[in-house]
Design a protein around this motif. Sequence first.
Motif, PDB file in Angstrom:
ATOM      1  N   GLY A 150      -6.852  -9.315   2.865  1.00 38.54           N
ATOM      2  CA  GLY A 150      -7.163  -7.902   2.706  1.00 38.54           C
ATOM      3  C   GLY A 150      -6.082  -7.010   3.288  1.00 38.54           C
ATOM      4  O   GLY A 150      -4.913  -7.400   3.386  1.00 38.54           O
ATOM      5  N   GLN A 151      -6.459  -5.833   3.717  1.00 36.62           N
ATOM      6  CA  GLN A 151      -5.485  -4.854   4.207  1.00 36.62           C
ATOM      7  C   GLN A 151      -5.030  -5.206   5.621  1.00 36.62           C
ATOM      8  O   GLN A 151      -5.838  -5.441   6.517  1.00 36.62           O
ATOM      9  N   LEU A 152      -3.706  -5.244   5.791  1.00 32.30           N
ATOM     10  CA  LEU A 152      -3.107  -5.557   7.089  1.00 32.30           C
ATOM     11  C   LEU A 152      -2.154  -4.440   7.484  1.00 32.30           C
ATOM     12  O   LEU A 152      -1.328  -4.011   6.671  1.00 32.30           O
ATOM     13  N   LYS A 153      -2.247  -3.995   8.727  1.00 33.57           N
ATOM     14  CA  LYS A 153      -1.377  -2.921   9.206  1.00 33.57           C
ATOM     15  C   LYS A 153      -0.345  -3.486  10.183  1.00 33.57           C
ATOM     16  O   LYS A 153      -0.680  -4.268  11.066  1.00 33.57           O
ATOM     17  N   PHE A 154       0.914  -3.064   9.981  1.00 37.54           N
ATOM     18  CA  PHE A 154       2.026  -3.577  10.782  1.00 37.54           C
ATOM     19  C   PHE A 154       2.869  -2.439  11.354  1.00 37.54           C
ATOM     20  O   PHE A 154       2.938  -1.339  10.785  1.00 37.54           O
ATOM     21  N   GLU A 155       3.526  -2.764  12.453  1.00 38.03           N
ATOM     22  CA  GLU A 155       4.636  -1.942  12.937  1.00 38.03           C
ATOM     23  C   GLU A 155       5.913  -2.518  12.330  1.00 38.03           C
ATOM     24  O   GLU A 155       6.142  -3.729  12.394  1.00 38.03           O
ATOM     25  N   PHE A 156       6.734  -1.663  11.731  1.00 36.46           N
ATOM     26  CA  PHE A 156       7.979  -2.112  11.103  1.00 36.46           C
ATOM     27  C   PHE A 156       9.171  -1.692  11.956  1.00 36.46           C
ATOM     28  O   PHE A 156       9.319  -0.523  12.307  1.00 36.46           O
ATOM     29  N   ALA A 172       0.852  -1.181   0.000  1.00 34.54           N
ATOM     30  CA  ALA A 172       0.000   0.000   0.000  1.00 34.54           C
ATOM     31  C   ALA A 172       0.898   1.243   0.000  1.00 34.54           C
ATOM     32  O   ALA A 172       1.989   1.229   0.564  1.00 34.54           O
ATOM     33  N   ASP A 173       0.454   2.300  -0.642  1.00 35.92           N
ATOM     34  CA  ASP A 173       1.278   3.523  -0.757  1.00 35.92           C
ATOM     35  C   ASP A 173       2.637   3.180  -1.342  1.00 35.92           C
ATOM     36  O   ASP A 173       3.687   3.551  -0.810  1.00 35.92           O
ATOM     37  N   TRP A 174       2.599   2.435  -2.470  1.00 38.99           N
ATOM     38  CA  TRP A 174       3.849   1.951  -3.067  1.00 38.99           C
ATOM     39  C   TRP A 174       4.836   3.070  -3.364  1.00 38.99           C
ATOM     40  O   TRP A 174       6.043   2.943  -3.095  1.00 38.99           O
ATOM     41  N   GLU A 175       4.371   4.167  -3.908  1.00 34.53           N
ATOM     42  CA  GLU A 175       5.285   5.249  -4.289  1.00 34.53           C
ATOM     43  C   GLU A 175       6.052   5.783  -3.083  1.00 34.53           C
ATOM     44  O   GLU A 175       7.256   6.007  -3.155  1.00 34.53           O
ATOM     45  N   ILE A 176       5.355   5.993  -1.976  1.00 30.84           N
ATOM     46  CA  ILE A 176       6.008   6.508  -0.767  1.00 30.84           C
ATOM     47  C   ILE A 176       7.029   5.502  -0.239  1.00 30.84           C
ATOM     48  O   ILE A 176       8.168   5.849   0.082  1.00 30.84           O
ATOM     49  N   THR A 177       6.609   4.230  -0.151  1.00 30.23           N
ATOM     50  CA  THR A 177       7.496   3.181   0.353  1.00 30.23           C
ATOM     51  C   THR A 177       8.720   3.014  -0.532  1.00 30.23           C
ATOM     52  O   THR A 177       9.850   2.858  -0.041  1.00 30.23           O
ATOM     53  N   LYS A 226       3.464   0.164   8.425  1.00 30.45           N
ATOM     54  CA  LYS A 226       3.379  -0.253   7.039  1.00 30.45           C
ATOM     55  C   LYS A 226       2.053  -0.985   6.819  1.00 30.45           C
ATOM     56  O   LYS A 226       1.580  -1.693   7.701  1.00 30.45           O
ATOM     57  N   THR A 227       1.504  -0.805   5.621  1.00 29.73           N
ATOM     58  CA  THR A 227       0.243  -1.458   5.274  1.00 29.73           C
ATOM     59  C   THR A 227       0.459  -2.383   4.085  1.00 29.73           C
ATOM     60  O   THR A 227       1.059  -1.995   3.077  1.00 29.73           O
ATOM     61  N   ILE A 228      -0.022  -3.624   4.225  1.00 30.42           N
ATOM     62  CA  ILE A 228       0.105  -4.640   3.182  1.00 30.42           C
ATOM     63  C   ILE A 228      -1.285  -4.993   2.646  1.00 30.42           C
ATOM     64  O   ILE A 228      -2.224  -5.187   3.433  1.00 30.42           O
TER      65      ILE A 228
END
Length: 277
Positions: free
Chosen positions: A237-243, A172-177, A229-231
């Motif tokens: 579906g959408q998963l939110k993580f602490e990196f 998610a938000d590929w450009e920023i990542t 980070k969001t995958i």
Amino acid sequence: MDNEKQRYKELGDFLKSRRAKILPSQVGLPEGIRRRTPGLRREEVALLSGIGLTWYTWIEQGRPIQISSQILESLARTLMLDRHETKHLYTLAQHTPPVGFPICNDTVNPMLQHVLDNLEFSPATILDVRFNVISWNRAAAKILFDYGKINASKRNLLRIMFTNEEYKKIIADWEITAQEMIASFRTFYVNFIGNPWIEDFINELRSESKEFDSWWSMHDVKKDEGILKTINHPVLGQLKFEFTSYVVISDSNLKLSVLTAIPGSDAEEKIKQFLLR
């Protein structure tokens, strides 16, 4: 035999002797039952190194072939050469040895792999300073990306980020990542400007990805730090993580990166059910 012919013969003999020492199981290949010679076959070395079989055969035969620094890098990784062996390989091929430049290694200490494997529900990877993916756990393969599907010579996270369409879709938000990853990689690049491997690598990516070419020219610099980070997982579906990431004390060229589901989030329960089924 003149010196030039002797050098090429010595290079071919050296490669043959090194592949004879590598067990198929060490590089993730089945042992098989009809191996007439010990170690890896020529076609296996060629495949794992990302080069043509005919071309690799000519090298072992001692033919006068010019070998790029990237090919030498791939061969050194496939054959698991140590620092002294890698320097010898470069010298035989008449390239400047990578003095002071971190040597890649395709394996990690078994205890470090044990740490990865015990992070059962957190996707985790080991990267070297060049962003090569050295190792990963089951959670990473199932939730993030199965790096085993990619040839070892191409298993570089920066390359994957910009050239693998499957990987792009899950970020998610590929450009920023992607821009953040370039900025992080530049902190490594600045210490080795002019090194043949790194210059070839950058030029390749600039030719393969218009986004990389554009963003590399921005000269942004950024260190890794704890972030969210969001995958976009195709099933969950959408998963939110602490990196978070950690330098490995026993080898400062390696870094452990971990994605941890935000405590109490639906991602945490989704991942557990998905991996345990």
